[in-house]
Motif scaffolding. Structure first.
Motif, short mmCIF file in Angstrom:
data_model
loop_
_atom_site.label_atom_id
_atom_site.label_comp_id
_atom_site.label_asym_id
_atom_site.label_seq_id
_atom_site.Cartn_x
_atom_site.Cartn_y
_atom_site.Cartn_z
N GLY A 34 -13.74 -7.54 -7.21
CA GLY A 34 -14.63 -7.09 -8.28
C GLY A 34 -15.24 -5.73 -8.02
N LEU A 35 -14.56 -4.88 -7.25
CA LEU A 35 -15.09 -3.55 -6.97
C LEU A 35 -15.12 -2.70 -8.25
CD1 LEU A 35 -13.34 -2.67 -3.58
CD2 LEU A 35 -15.53 -3.82 -3.97
N HIS A 36 -16.09 -1.84 -8.33
CA HIS A 36 -16.17 -0.95 -9.49
C HIS A 36 -16.78 0.37 -9.04
CE1 HIS A 36 -20.57 -1.57 -9.96
NE2 HIS A 36 -20.30 -2.79 -9.51
N GLY A 37 -16.68 1.37 -9.93
CA GLY A 37 -17.18 2.69 -9.61
C GLY A 37 -16.14 3.52 -8.88
N PRO A 38 -16.53 4.72 -8.40
CA PRO A 38 -15.56 5.63 -7.78
C PRO A 38 -15.42 5.39 -6.27
CG PRO A 38 -17.66 6.74 -8.05
CD PRO A 38 -17.84 5.37 -8.63
N TYR A 39 -14.19 5.60 -5.79
CA TYR A 39 -13.88 5.52 -4.36
C TYR A 39 -12.94 6.66 -4.00
CZ TYR A 39 -15.82 0.78 -4.00
OH TYR A 39 -16.66 -0.31 -4.00
N ASN A 40 -13.27 7.41 -2.95
CA ASN A 40 -12.33 8.37 -2.39
C ASN A 40 -11.26 7.58 -1.65
OD1 ASN A 40 -13.80 10.57 -3.30
ND2 ASN A 40 -14.99 10.73 -1.42
N LEU A 41 -10.02 7.71 -2.08
CA LEU A 41 -8.97 6.83 -1.57
C LEU A 41 -7.89 7.63 -0.86
CD1 LEU A 41 -8.93 3.76 -1.73
CD2 LEU A 41 -7.06 3.96 -3.34
N VAL A 42 -8.17 7.98 0.37
CA VAL A 42 -7.21 8.60 1.27
C VAL A 42 -7.56 8.15 2.69
CG1 VAL A 42 -6.46 10.68 0.04
CG2 VAL A 42 -8.68 10.67 1.17
N SER A 43 -6.70 8.48 3.63
CA SER A 43 -6.97 8.17 5.02
C SER A 43 -8.16 8.96 5.54
CB SER A 43 -5.74 8.49 5.88
OG SER A 43 -5.56 9.91 5.92
N ARG A 44 -8.62 8.57 6.70
CA ARG A 44 -9.57 9.43 7.39
C ARG A 44 -8.88 10.74 7.76
NH1 ARG A 44 -10.70 4.28 9.88
NH2 ARG A 44 -12.81 3.57 9.35
N SER A 45 -9.62 11.84 7.74
CA SER A 45 -9.05 13.10 8.18
C SER A 45 -8.63 12.97 9.63
CB SER A 45 -10.08 14.23 8.03
OG SER A 45 -9.50 15.47 8.37
N GLY A 46 -7.41 13.42 9.92
CA GLY A 46 -6.90 13.27 11.27
C GLY A 46 -6.14 11.98 11.49
#
Length: 337
Positions: free
Chosen positions: A214-226
């Motif tokens: 039930g997640l909602h709203g924005p999420y940055n969806l990439v790996s951790r840098s490095g």
């Protein structure tokens, strides 16, 4: 679980379809019919850019008893936001959740390193925008459209660099085919440069998991840098292809002075600076706290190469994205010193 994918036959949509099939979900794809969906998938045909293009979706009756026809809608649209608006409004009574694959391009440029989801956004975006809309405003307008129709049932996955099997943008496929040819290869900058990206299959798995939570709203969806480095990526390409390629690491200043464009001529790579911080240094702690898992770069590279070989070595190419790769003559001049 009942899933509706708007698209579903190319790259991100295809990865979501495959992940849902592996879970035994019931899947419907709504698309233009240019590519066949995987076996076991129901399809509805229509073109969102045309008048009455959503007729096939409109023909699916709302249950009317407080339930939903679909548990989740996944939408990867990157054109005019009005198409997202119309689909989201139509589906608001037919779907429990709506996941929109957005982009970290929605942040006001330049986005400083470590920017979280509540950072400032680009100006001029509207859910009603039609016609030729700049990419950043198109994606943010799509987010606004989904939020308007679904409220706290809307999920915005702000993806960054996406690579992996089925890629139709040409980044990792270009590096693989270039390195497979062997010989000296122009390798940009330094091998220790941190990268931030996501395997399309990890993006797909997270989207499906997020709907159940039930997640909602924005999420940055990439790996951790490095998660890997430029050297880690290119060396994985050398090992995977088994070629005799020799990576020649070349100063960024020389490359730029020769008129070579980062990101397009040399895909994935950006020299340190504002654009690098924007695309390879984002804060992803919120997504990781929900269980985001990013597989090793070696697996992404090997599986992408296996897919490329299986389809004859030539990756599909989106017509609305420029071809990637440095001109061979320019590369040879830089390699010659």
């Amino acid at each position: 679980m009942r899933l509706l994918i708007l698209g579903g036959t190319e790259f991100v949509g295809r990865a979501v379809t495959e992940a849902a099939l592996a879970r035994g979900w019931e899947i419907t794809v709504f698309h233009r019919g240019r590519h066949a969906p995987p076996p076991g998938v129901a399809e509805l045909l229509g073109d969102r850019t045309e008048e009455n293009g959503l007729a096939a979706l409109a023909g699916v009756a709302e249950p009317g008893d407080g339930t939903y026809t679909w548990d989740l809608v996944v939408d990867t649209w990157s054109g005019a936001p009005s198409a997202v608006r119309d689909a989201a409004r139509l589906l608001s009574g037919r779907a429990a959740h709506y996941a929109y694959v957005s982009s970290r391009s929605v942040y006001d440029y330049p986005a400083p390193a470590g920017l979280p989801e509540d950072g400032p956004l680009v100006e001029g975006a509207s859910p009603d925008a039609d016609g030729d809309v700049p990419y950043a405003q198109a994606k943010l307008g799509g987010e606004l459209a989904v939020q308007d129709a679904f409220g706290d049932r809307a999920l915005m996955a702000r993806a960054g660099l996406i690579i992996g099997p089925w890629e139709n943008v040409g980044r990792l496929p270009w590096w693989l085919t270039r390195i497979a040819r062997g010989g000296p290869v122009l390798a940009p900058g330094t091998p220790d440069l941190d990268l931030q990206y996501i395997d399309v299959r990890d993006l797909a798995e997270w989207l499906l998991d997020a709907s159940g939570k039930g997640l909602h709203g924005p999420y940055n969806l990439v790996s951790r840098s490095g998660h890997t480095t430029m050297g880690g990526l290119l060396n994985a390409c050398v090992r995977t292809t088994g070629s005799d390629a020799e990576l020649r690491w070349t100063d960024a200043e020389r490359i730029l002075a020769a008129g070579v464009e980062p990101w397009t001529d040399l895909p994935v790579w950006l020299p340190p600076g504002e654009l690098y911080d924007t695309l390879h240094q984002g804060d992803v702690s919120r997504a990781y706290a929900t269980g985001l898992h990013c597989r090793p770069v070696e697996e992404t590279v090997a599986d992408t190469w296996a897919w490329l070989c299986a389809i004859g070595g030539t990756a599909p190419q989106r017509a609305d994205r420029p071809l990637k790769g440095v001109d061979p003559v320019t590369e040879a001049k830089l390699l010659a010193g």
